[in-house]
Every structure is written in C-alpha cells, then in structure tokens.
Design a protein around this motif. Structure first.
Motif, PDB file in Angstrom:
ATOM      1  N   TYR A 334      15.000 -84.518 -35.757  1.00 59.35           N
ATOM      2  CA  TYR A 334      13.563 -84.206 -35.700  1.00 59.35           C
ATOM      3  C   TYR A 334      12.912 -84.511 -37.043  1.00 59.35           C
ATOM      4  N   THR A 335      13.552 -84.032 -38.124  1.00 56.89           N
ATOM      5  CA  THR A 335      12.945 -84.158 -39.447  1.00 56.89           C
ATOM      6  C   THR A 335      12.883 -85.622 -39.887  1.00 56.89           C
ATOM      7  N   GLU A 336      13.890 -86.391 -39.485  1.00 57.18           N
ATOM      8  CA  GLU A 336      13.890 -87.808 -39.801  1.00 57.18           C
ATOM      9  C   GLU A 336      12.735 -88.527 -39.071  1.00 57.18           C
ATOM     10  N   ARG A 337      12.511 -88.152 -37.825  1.00 59.04           N
ATOM     11  CA  ARG A 337      11.406 -88.767 -37.080  1.00 59.04           C
ATOM     12  C   ARG A 337      10.056 -88.313 -37.639  1.00 59.04           C
ATOM     13  N   LEU A 338      10.015 -87.075 -38.096  1.00 61.10           N
ATOM     14  CA  LEU A 338       8.805 -86.586 -38.760  1.00 61.10           C
ATOM     15  C   LEU A 338       8.536 -87.426 -40.008  1.00 61.10           C
ATOM     16  N   GLU A 339       9.592 -87.661 -40.781  1.00 61.37           N
ATOM     17  CA  GLU A 339       9.478 -88.471 -41.999  1.00 61.37           C
ATOM     18  C   GLU A 339       8.917 -89.863 -41.670  1.00 61.37           C
ATOM     19  N   GLN A 340       9.525 -90.515 -40.675  1.00 67.20           N
ATOM     20  CA  GLN A 340       9.085 -91.866 -40.311  1.00 67.20           C
ATOM     21  C   GLN A 340       7.628 -91.862 -39.849  1.00 67.20           C
ATOM     22  N   GLY A 341       7.285 -90.874 -39.058  1.00 64.83           N
ATOM     23  CA  GLY A 341       5.917 -90.786 -38.541  1.00 64.83           C
ATOM     24  C   GLY A 341       4.899 -90.547 -39.641  1.00 64.83           C
ATOM     25  N   LEU A 342       5.239 -89.691 -40.600  1.00 63.14           N
ATOM     26  CA  LEU A 342       4.324 -89.410 -41.710  1.00 63.14           C
ATOM     27  C   LEU A 342       4.121 -90.659 -42.565  1.00 63.14           C
ATOM     28  N   LEU A 343       5.224 -91.377 -42.831  1.00 63.23           N
ATOM     29  CA  LEU A 343       5.128 -92.585 -43.654  1.00 63.23           C
ATOM     30  C   LEU A 343       4.230 -93.618 -42.982  1.00 63.23           C
ATOM     31  N   LEU A 344       4.414 -93.745 -41.673  1.00 62.94           N
ATOM     32  CA  LEU A 344       3.619 -94.717 -40.925  1.00 62.94           C
ATOM     33  C   LEU A 344       2.133 -94.331 -40.943  1.00 62.94           C
ATOM     34  N   ALA A 345       1.864 -93.061 -40.664  1.00 61.96           N
ATOM     35  CA  ALA A 345       0.472 -92.596 -40.604  1.00 61.96           C
ATOM     36  C   ALA A 345      -0.209 -92.734 -41.965  1.00 61.96           C
ATOM     37  N   ALA A 346       0.519 -92.424 -43.043  1.00 54.96           N
ATOM     38  CA  ALA A 346      -0.058 -92.547 -44.389  1.00 54.96           C
ATOM     39  C   ALA A 346      -0.347 -94.011 -44.705  1.00 54.96           C
ATOM     40  N   ALA A 347       0.588 -94.881 -44.361  1.00 58.30           N
ATOM     41  CA  ALA A 347       0.406 -96.306 -44.628  1.00 58.30           C
ATOM     42  C   ALA A 347      -0.800 -96.842 -43.857  1.00 58.30           C
ATOM     43  N   GLN A 348      -0.940 -96.421 -42.608  1.00 65.34           N
ATOM     44  CA  GLN A 348      -2.067 -96.895 -41.792  1.00 65.34           C
ATOM     45  C   GLN A 348      -3.403 -96.453 -42.366  1.00 65.34           C
ATOM     46  N   ALA A 412      13.760 -74.645 -32.767  1.00 63.49           N
ATOM     47  CA  ALA A 412      12.746 -74.470 -31.720  1.00 63.49           C
ATOM     48  C   ALA A 412      11.703 -75.588 -31.730  1.00 63.49           C
ATOM     49  N   HIS A 413      11.686 -76.407 -32.772  1.00 63.02           N
ATOM     50  CA  HIS A 413      10.758 -77.544 -32.770  1.00 63.02           C
ATOM     51  C   HIS A 413      11.236 -78.561 -31.725  1.00 63.02           C
ATOM     52  N   ASN A 414      10.275 -79.200 -31.056  1.00 66.61           N
ATOM     53  CA  ASN A 414      10.648 -80.078 -29.946  1.00 66.61           C
ATOM     54  C   ASN A 414       9.716 -81.288 -29.875  1.00 66.61           C
ATOM     55  N   GLU A 415       9.853 -82.073 -28.809  1.00 68.30           N
ATOM     56  CA  GLU A 415       9.036 -83.287 -28.674  1.00 68.30           C
ATOM     57  C   GLU A 415       7.539 -82.985 -28.737  1.00 68.30           C
ATOM     58  N   ARG A 416       7.157 -81.872 -28.117  1.00 64.58           N
ATOM     59  CA  ARG A 416       5.730 -81.531 -28.107  1.00 64.58           C
ATOM     60  C   ARG A 416       5.207 -81.212 -29.492  1.00 64.58           C
ATOM     61  N   THR A 417       5.996 -80.438 -30.262  1.00 68.14           N
ATOM     62  CA  THR A 417       5.515 -80.095 -31.601  1.00 68.14           C
ATOM     63  C   THR A 417       5.493 -81.336 -32.492  1.00 68.14           C
ATOM     64  N   LEU A 418       6.466 -82.224 -32.283  1.00 70.01           N
ATOM     65  CA  LEU A 418       6.520 -83.444 -33.103  1.00 70.01           C
ATOM     66  C   LEU A 418       5.300 -84.324 -32.819  1.00 70.01           C
TER      67      LEU A 418
END
Ligand SMILES: *Cc1c(COP(=O)(O)O)cnc(C)c1O
Length: 438
Positions: A334-348, A412-418
């Motif tokens: 989860y945290t790795e996907r959060l990391e990737q998503g944050l990097l992408l969103a910041a870059a955009q 308890a974090h899941n696809e929806r929270t991500l």
C-alpha cells in the motif's frame, strides 16, 4: 464545518497549555486549529463535527492494525473484567515479555509506561554497565523528552529550536546546560563525522542512542557505511541503543534491527508494543538487564508498569502480527503505491518533492532529493507543506501535521482509502500550484 472542534480548542486553551497534551497536536507548524477526534474505526478518524478523515497518523505509530481491531479489543475487554491494576505481578506481563524476547532476540525485557521512560532508563542502564557518563545522539533524532535527550531533538522541537537559537544547546528551556553537556551530538548518515568523533571521544562514551530508521526528522534511511561505523563503536566498549519506539514491530516483526541487520546491545520500544495503550519497554542480554533492580544496582520502577490493560492491548496486537505475517507485505505494498501515486501527482502539478519510504513509513519532503541527512530535510519548503496539509485535510485526509514526521499506514487501509488519498493529493497539488502562481 469544524465548529465543535474550534469551540473545544478555545476551551482547552484555557485549561491545558496550548490546548493539547503533546505539542505537535496543536498544528503549530502548519497553522490553523486542530481537529478534536471523537472516535476512530479501521483507517478512519471521526472528528467532533462528524467529519470522516482517512487517518495517516495511527496515533503516531501504535495503530498498525487500524482502530478497534477486533482481536485487540477482545484482549483488552477480557483484561478489563479481571481488574485494571494490581501493583503486583500478573501473567500478562510474562506473556508479553515472552513474545517480545522471542520476536526481537533480546533475552530480557522490562516494561515501563512510555517511550520516554524506556530511553531514559536504557541510558541509565548503559551508564551503569560501562561506568561512563557521556552519551552520543544524532541531530534530528527524537528519543522522548528526558532532559539529556532534548538536545537537537527533531520533529516538534524543530519549531521550538528556532526560538532558542543557540546550537548544540538543549532543545528545550529548563534543561540544565551541565546536563545537556553530557550529550554529544553527531550528524545522522555522516560516517566520517561519526568516525572522527569516535576517535576523539569514543573512550568517554557509555552509549550511542539512535533511531535505526529516523522518523522524527521525517523519514531518513541509514546508509550501509553509516551502519558500519555505528557497529565499529562496539569495539570501544560503547553500548549501542537502538531506539525502536517507532520502528519496532513496524518495519518487520523484529523491527528495524531485523530488517537492517543491526546488532544493538539494548533496544527500546513503545507505540506498537502497547497497541494504543501507554507502554514502553527496554531489553538487552540477560547479563546487561540483570544490572536492573531488584537484581542489580540500577533503580527503575513504575506504579503502573506492566499494567494489565496495557499488556493486553500489546498482546492482542503482537499476536495478530505474529499470526498474520502477510500484514507486513500488505501495508508495505500500500505504502509503495502511495509513494508512486504521490510522485506522479506532484510531477503532474510541477512541484518538486522527495519521498523517503521504508516499509509502511513515509515522508514526502517538499524539496528536491535526495534527503539523507537532517540538513537535507530542513531544506524543505515548510510553507508549501502546510498549504498542502490543509488542502488534504479539507479533502478528508489527515496527514501528519508537520513536514518532519513520518506517516503510518495500517492494515485497515485499503483500495478505497488509497484511491481517495491519491485523488485528494492530485487536486491538492494543483491547488497549491495555482496559489503559488497567483
Ligand atoms: C515516540 C518516540 C519516543 C517517545 O515515546 P513516548 O511514548 O512519546 O514518550 C521515543 N523515541 C522515538 C524514536 C519515538 O518515535
């Protein structure tokens, strides 16, 4: 929208210093007024006004299973029916001690009631064992608020230090200079600096206390060279104290020590070991731990130490982690996907950030990377972080309210929270970008 929180905060400020019982909760480094929390379930907090927030604080680490985990609740409830405190030994202390020693490889463990008490006691023990007075800590590492450890002490203190100005001085008023003078400070992830200090002063040092992965200056991950120099200190009779209050049972069942192959002499724990109730602990070999009273000459005691409710919460949490080891993979993924998503969103959005992540701990620094040292971390744009924090909060995501903290992911974090978090992040980045241009 946050009327009740605001009213509670105003009332609290009249009867509690700053309205809070631990400074970072007051939102001082991001501005605005803190949310008062009414309840929590799973990965969510519900504030006093009924807003539902995705929780990335997890009580600053303990809630690795999420809030109100059924097995932890059942364990506490069964203890509750037997009485809340005895001031005499109880089977639950033995059970938790057996689990902690088995998971971490330390032979004996003593329970206390907070991380602060654990590190304070570990230092007293190290001084008694070595017969030396000086200790070494690292700039930006936090080990609780015992006097001798409030020296260049990270997170909440990073704001306080600016008020006090002096360098190599205590991070807090009220700490005698003479006492702070027994604490030497070196830079984390600076192997040459540490080696030099060990050459000059090594034979006066009782212990080096360190965060094996720093969480309290934001996440800093130790380099292999740095760890090598740390280990070399043992040749000078210096005891290594790995402060695993944050990382213990989080980065792996055996903590950062297991994950990074460290060889500490003493380990301190807190947070997860108490499953959300007040617990700390320190452990070492039997030889070292037998210096502690009543076996040995180091006095250390506590009216509520080993409290049955607190032990029950710790037992319930560690049992669940032990019996479901896949939780570690799940929260890391989860945290790795959060990391990737944050990097992408910041870059955009065209915003420079550097994400440091290990396991389920993550800090997004508002600066270009790499961030390896305290000096790198403090280059972050804390104003931009504060704006982003509030944009996230307005979108229902409760991030840590300081640039210099880790966030914590739970089972308890899941696809929806991500998905919710990454959508909020993308929109928050665009908003702060347009504000900075406007
Ligand atoms: C939280 C923390 C402490 C202090 O623990 P308390 O229970 O707040 O006293 C000590 N060391 C580290 C590494 C921590 O993260």
């Amino acid at each position: 929208m946050t009327e009740k929180s605001r009213w509670l905060y105003e009332t609290a400020q009249r009867v509690i210093p700053g309205g809070v019982n631990s400074p970072v909760r007051a939102f001082k480094s991001v501005g605005g007024s803190p949310r008062f929390i009414q309840s929590a379930f799973g990965a969510y907090l519900i504030d006093a006004d009924g807003n539902r927030l995705i929780d990335y604080i997890g009580s600053w680490g303990p809630m690795i299973l999420g809030h109100q985990h059924s097995h932890v609740l059942a364990s506490i409830q069964s203890a509750l029916t037997e009485g809340v405190s005895f001031g005499a030994p109880n089977a639950r202390e033995v059970e938790l001690a057996m689990m902690v020693t088995k998971l971490t490889g330390m032979e004996k463990v003593r329970f206390v009631s907070s991380g602060t008490e654990a590190t304070m006691s570990a230092l007293r023990l190290a001084r008694a064992v070595t017969g030396r007075d000086y200790i070494l800590k690292f700039r930006g590492n936090y080990h609780g608020h015992a006097d001798g450890l409030l020296v260049e002490a990270g997170s909440g203190l990073m704001t306080n230090e600016q008020k006090l100005q002096a360098r190599s001085a205590p991070s807090s008023a009220g700490v005698p200079q003479a006492y702070a003078g027994l604490t030497l400070v070196a830079d984390y992830n600076d192997p040459e600096g540490l080696a030099q200090l060990l050459r000059d002063r090594g034979n006066t040092l009782a212990a080096i206390i360190f965060e094996p992965v720093v969480g309290n200056a934001g996440v800093l991950i130790p380099t292999a060279e740095f760890i090598d120099v740390l280990h070399s200190a043992k040749e000078q009779g210096i005891l290594l104290i790995a402060d695993e209050v944050m990382t213990g049972f989080r980065l792996s069942p055996g903590g950062a020590t297991e994950r990074l192959g460290l060889k500490p002499d003493i380990i301190t724990w807190g947070k997860i070991i108490g499953g959300g109730l007040p617990v700390g602990a320190y452990g070492a070999s039997a030889e070292i731990m037998d210096f502690v009273s009543p076996m040995g000459p180091v006095y250390q005691a506590g009216t509520l130490s080993g409290n049955p409710l607190a032990m029950a919460a710790g037992i319930g949490t560690l049992q669940t982690l032990r019996d479901n080891p896949e939780i570690y993979e799940k929260i890391e993924d989860y945290t790795e996907r959060l990391e990737q998503g944050l990097l992408l969103a910041a870059a955009q959005a065209g915003i420079s950030v550097c994400v440091n992540r290990i396991g389920s701990m993550l800090t997004m620094f508002f600066t270009e990377g790499p961030v390896q040292t305290y000096q790198d971390a403090v280059r972050s744009d804390t104003r931009l972080f504060a704006q982003w924090f509030h944009e996230m909060l307005n979108r229902g995501v409760y991030w840590a309210p300081s640039q210099f903290e880790s966030i914590f992911v739970s089972a308890a974090h899941n696809e929806r929270t991500l998905e919710h978090t990454l959508q909020a992040a993308a929109s928050a980045f665009l908003t702060i970008k347009s504000q900075s241009q406007g």
